[in-house]
Design a protein around this motif. Structure first.
Motif, PDB file in Angstrom:
ATOM      1  N   PRO A  47       0.842  -1.211   0.000  1.00 53.71           N
ATOM      2  CA  PRO A  47       0.000   0.000   0.000  1.00 53.71           C
ATOM      3  C   PRO A  47       0.873   1.256   0.000  1.00 53.71           C
ATOM      4  CG  PRO A  47      -0.535  -1.475   1.849  1.00 53.71           C
ATOM      5  CD  PRO A  47       0.719  -1.982   1.233  1.00 53.71           C
ATOM      6  N   ASP A  48       0.268   2.363  -0.344  1.00 54.48           N
ATOM      7  CA  ASP A  48       0.982   3.636  -0.318  1.00 54.48           C
ATOM      8  C   ASP A  48       1.445   3.936   1.111  1.00 54.48           C
ATOM      9  OD1 ASP A  48       1.391   6.582  -0.188  1.00 54.48           O
ATOM     10  OD2 ASP A  48       0.747   6.455  -2.281  1.00 54.48           O
ATOM     11  N   ARG A  49       2.672   4.446   1.230  1.00 58.39           N
ATOM     12  CA  ARG A  49       3.217   4.768   2.559  1.00 58.39           C
ATOM     13  C   ARG A  49       2.358   5.809   3.290  1.00 58.39           C
ATOM     14  NH1 ARG A  49       8.542   3.570   4.374  1.00 58.39           N
ATOM     15  NH2 ARG A  49       9.747   2.357   2.879  1.00 58.39           N
ATOM     16  N   ALA A  50       1.634   6.608   2.523  1.00 60.16           N
ATOM     17  CA  ALA A  50       0.787   7.641   3.137  1.00 60.16           C
ATOM     18  C   ALA A  50      -0.296   7.002   4.020  1.00 60.16           C
ATOM     19  CB  ALA A  50       0.137   8.502   2.060  1.00 60.16           C
ATOM     20  N   ASP A  51      -0.718   5.796   3.641  1.00 63.55           N
ATOM     21  CA  ASP A  51      -1.684   5.062   4.464  1.00 63.55           C
ATOM     22  C   ASP A  51      -0.872   4.223   5.454  1.00 63.55           C
ATOM     23  OD1 ASP A  51      -3.641   3.533   5.613  1.00 63.55           O
ATOM     24  OD2 ASP A  51      -4.550   2.877   3.723  1.00 63.55           O
ATOM     25  N   GLN A  52      -0.435   4.889   6.516  1.00 65.69           N
ATOM     26  CA  GLN A  52       0.531   4.277   7.430  1.00 65.69           C
ATOM     27  C   GLN A  52       0.051   2.975   8.060  1.00 65.69           C
ATOM     28  OE1 GLN A  52       2.623   7.130   9.611  1.00 65.69           O
ATOM     29  NE2 GLN A  52       4.270   5.695   9.991  1.00 65.69           N
ATOM     30  N   ALA A  53      -1.222   2.924   8.421  1.00 66.17           N
ATOM     31  CA  ALA A  53      -1.754   1.717   9.075  1.00 66.17           C
ATOM     32  C   ALA A  53      -1.705   0.524   8.122  1.00 66.17           C
ATOM     33  CB  ALA A  53      -3.181   1.967   9.547  1.00 66.17           C
ATOM     34  N   ALA A  54      -2.157   0.736   6.893  1.00 67.28           N
ATOM     35  CA  ALA A  54      -2.169  -0.356   5.905  1.00 67.28           C
ATOM     36  C   ALA A  54      -0.736  -0.759   5.539  1.00 67.28           C
ATOM     37  CB  ALA A  54      -2.925   0.080   4.653  1.00 67.28           C
ATOM     38  N   PHE A  55       0.142   0.237   5.440  1.00 62.66           N
ATOM     39  CA  PHE A  55       1.532  -0.039   5.070  1.00 62.66           C
ATOM     40  C   PHE A  55       2.234  -0.848   6.178  1.00 62.66           C
ATOM     41  CE2 PHE A  55       6.056   1.019   4.627  1.00 62.66           C
ATOM     42  CZ  PHE A  55       6.241   0.777   3.270  1.00 62.66           C
ATOM     43  N   SER A  56       2.039  -0.441   7.427  1.00 61.77           N
ATOM     44  CA  SER A  56       2.652  -1.157   8.558  1.00 61.77           C
ATOM     45  C   SER A  56       2.121  -2.583   8.653  1.00 61.77           C
ATOM     46  CB  SER A  56       2.366  -0.440   9.875  1.00 61.77           C
ATOM     47  OG  SER A  56       2.946   0.831   9.852  1.00 61.77           O
ATOM     48  N   ARG A  57       0.826  -2.727   8.421  1.00 62.79           N
ATOM     49  CA  ARG A  57       0.204  -4.053   8.457  1.00 62.79           C
ATOM     50  C   ARG A  57       0.830  -4.950   7.383  1.00 62.79           C
ATOM     51  NH1 ARG A  57      -4.821  -6.521   9.730  1.00 62.79           N
ATOM     52  NH2 ARG A  57      -5.341  -8.157   8.236  1.00 62.79           N
TER      53      ARG A  57
END
Length: 201
Positions: A34-44
């Motif tokens: 996912p895009d890094r801007a969507d931090q929660a999705a990226f971390s997941r």
């Protein structure tokens, strides 16, 4: 969105960590982040890749892909302990590694993994020196180490890089061709080491 997007992270993580479905694991390994801007999705997503990378049922080519392309320490640490040397070798060559992780791989039991780690620009000078002193390091890697601070990384710390080149000159695996180059080294210490080595032969 798949059902797994709504599961708590720990549930999906444990599922992927223990899954024996190589097709599912392969799909996760190759899935676009996912895009890094969507931090929660990226971390997941990066957390789940750790589970995929650490699962022996993930196909070897997918573990190599992750080892070559991932910049995330949590994923690379898992892959650095992989039982397949080709996976560890891919981690050893990854320039996103932290220097302590590359340093660990310079001690690997498989020569190709060690040599790849020694060529990684993230390897510390201490590890490079130890590699240059290691009589099990191959001639091609020693030839590479012999250029540090001169042809390669000319702005490297002069004292540290000359210590590495000096150790290469004294290493029994160093070829006559590499020694001939080091005989004209800008450092007197290195030139002296070449003379000392030649006198012994």
């Amino acid at each position: 969105m798949s059902d797994t997007d709504f599961e708590p992270l720990t549930v999906t993580y444990e599922h992927l960590r223990h899954s024996e479905d190589s097709a599912e694991l392969s799909e996760f390994a190759r899935r676009e982040l996912p895009d890094r801007a969507d931090q929660a999705a990226f971390s997941r997503a990066t957390a789940l890749l750790e589970a995929v990378g650490g699962n022996a049922h993930t196909p070897v080519e997918d573990r190599i892909f992750l080892a070559e392309t991932m910049p995330f320490p949590n994923v690379l640490v898992k892959l650095a302990a992989d039982p397949e040397p080709d996976v560890r070798k891919a981690v050893a060559g990854n320039e996103s590694d932290k220097n302590w992780l590359v340093g660990r791989l310079t001690k690997d039991q498989v020569p190709e993994v060690r040599d790849t780690a020694l060529r990684n620009g993230k390897t510390s000078w201490k590890m490079r020196l130890e590699g240059a002193q290691n009589p099990e390091v191959d001639a091609a890697t020693l030839a590479f180490l012999a250029t540090l601070g001169t042809e390669l990384e000319p702005k490297a710390p002069a004292v540290l890089s000359s210590m590495v080149r000096r150790a290469v000159a004294l290493n029994p695996n160093t070829t006559p061709e590499t020694l001939a180059k080091l005989a004209d080294d800008p450092s007197a210490e290195v030139r002296h080491a070449v003379a000392k080595r030649r006198a012994r032969e």
